[in-house]
Design an enzyme around this catalytic site. Structure first.
Site, mmCIF file in Angstrom:
data_model
loop_
_atom_site.group_PDB
_atom_site.id
_atom_site.type_symbol
_atom_site.label_atom_id
_atom_site.label_comp_id
_atom_site.label_asym_id
_atom_site.label_seq_id
_atom_site.Cartn_x
_atom_site.Cartn_y
_atom_site.Cartn_z
ATOM 1 N N MET A 1 39.382 36.826 34.380
ATOM 2 C CA MET A 1 40.638 37.436 34.805
ATOM 3 C C MET A 1 41.272 36.662 35.948
ATOM 4 O O MET A 1 42.499 36.533 36.016
ATOM 5 C CB MET A 1 40.431 38.902 35.196
ATOM 6 C CG MET A 1 40.046 39.795 34.027
ATOM 7 S SD MET A 1 41.140 39.664 32.599
ATOM 8 C CE MET A 1 42.710 40.144 33.300
ATOM 9 N N GLU A 2 40.453 36.100 36.813
ATOM 10 C CA GLU A 2 40.983 35.295 37.907
ATOM 11 C C GLU A 2 41.645 34.030 37.368
ATOM 12 O O GLU A 2 42.735 33.651 37.821
ATOM 13 C CB GLU A 2 39.864 34.959 38.894
ATOM 14 C CG GLU A 2 39.419 36.123 39.755
ATOM 15 C CD GLU A 2 38.592 37.193 39.038
ATOM 16 O OE1 GLU A 2 38.408 38.276 39.621
ATOM 17 O OE2 GLU A 2 38.126 36.962 37.902
ATOM 18 N N PHE B 1 40.543 47.326 37.521
ATOM 19 C CA PHE B 1 39.093 47.438 37.389
ATOM 20 C C PHE B 1 38.355 46.119 37.584
ATOM 21 O O PHE B 1 37.183 46.002 37.262
ATOM 22 C CB PHE B 1 38.730 48.077 36.048
ATOM 23 C CG PHE B 1 39.232 49.492 35.950
ATOM 24 C CD1 PHE B 1 38.756 50.464 36.808
ATOM 25 C CD2 PHE B 1 40.202 49.832 35.039
ATOM 26 C CE1 PHE B 1 39.238 51.771 36.742
ATOM 27 C CE2 PHE B 1 40.688 51.130 34.958
ATOM 28 C CZ PHE B 1 40.204 52.105 35.818
ATOM 29 N N CYS B 2 39.030 45.114 38.142
ATOM 30 C CA CYS B 2 38.364 43.852 38.480
ATOM 31 C C CYS B 2 37.634 44.005 39.813
ATOM 32 O O CYS B 2 38.140 44.642 40.733
ATOM 33 C CB CYS B 2 39.379 42.726 38.600
ATOM 34 S SG CYS B 2 40.006 42.144 37.032
ATOM 35 N N HIS B 3 36.464 43.385 39.886
ATOM 36 C CA HIS B 3 35.712 43.383 41.139
ATOM 37 C C HIS B 3 36.341 42.384 42.116
ATOM 38 O O HIS B 3 36.754 41.299 41.700
ATOM 39 C CB HIS B 3 34.259 42.950 40.887
ATOM 40 C CG HIS B 3 33.469 43.951 40.122
ATOM 41 N ND1 HIS B 3 33.481 44.022 38.752
ATOM 42 C CD2 HIS B 3 32.632 44.932 40.545
ATOM 43 C CE1 HIS B 3 32.681 45.002 38.354
ATOM 44 N NE2 HIS B 3 32.157 45.570 39.423
ATOM 45 N N ASP C 1 60.327 30.575 38.163
ATOM 46 C CA ASP C 1 61.170 30.952 39.301
ATOM 47 C C ASP C 1 61.774 29.728 39.982
ATOM 48 O O ASP C 1 62.953 29.735 40.349
ATOM 49 C CB ASP C 1 60.359 31.759 40.313
ATOM 50 C CG ASP C 1 61.202 32.150 41.516
ATOM 51 O OD1 ASP C 1 62.221 32.836 41.342
ATOM 52 O OD2 ASP C 1 60.842 31.742 42.646
#
Length: 143
Positions: free
Chosen positions: A100-101, A63-65, A115
């Site tokens: 969120m980014e 639901f992120c733009h 990793d």
């Protein structure tokens, strides 16, 4: 998704951090090797992966733009002898924030460090991913 059509366009930014705890011998080895592992340059690779993650957050979080990111920067350094701290700061001029980014960028950068270093030890711990600051829009968080 949240409807942002009525929101004002403002300068927005967010910073998030991720921390990795290394066994002391692994941290010492990484420092001695100039932050290189058998896979290559650990920090440079983490920055590239984190930047890609920032740019693709809307493809990962449903639901992120999708956003046209204007700035993305990483600061990576040792906190003490065995904790590596990654800070991702994202900037945009838009109608929705970039928390969120920033969180995704810091998290993917941390996963990339893991990793790149897992051949040295599987006891590396991604200890924390958290929002440090958010500016723009209705609320400000942090400094």
């Amino acid at each position: 998704m949240v409807d942002v059509a009525g929101k004002a366009v403002t300068d927005r930014s967010a910073s998030a951090a991720a921390e990795l705890r290394f066994p002391s011998g692994v941290a010492e080895a990484l420092r001695a090797q100039g932050m290189r592992s058998g896979k290559g340059a650990v920090l440079d690779t983490a920055i590239v992966a984190g930047t890609q993650a920032v740019k693709n957050t809307a493809q990962l979080i449903p639901f992120c733009h999708p956003l046209a990111i204007e700035g993305c920067a990483f600061e990576i350094g040792w906190c003490g002898d065995d904790v590596l701290r990654i800070v991702c700061t994202v900037r945009i001029t838009g109608k929705t924030g970039v928390e969120m980014e920033a969180l995704t960028g810091a998290g993917v950068a941390a996963l990339t460090v893991y990793d790149m270093c897992k051949a040295l030890s599987h006891d590396i711990v991604i200890a924390e991913i958290r929002l440090l600051a958010k500016r723009g829009g209705k609320r400000t968080v942090g400094a």
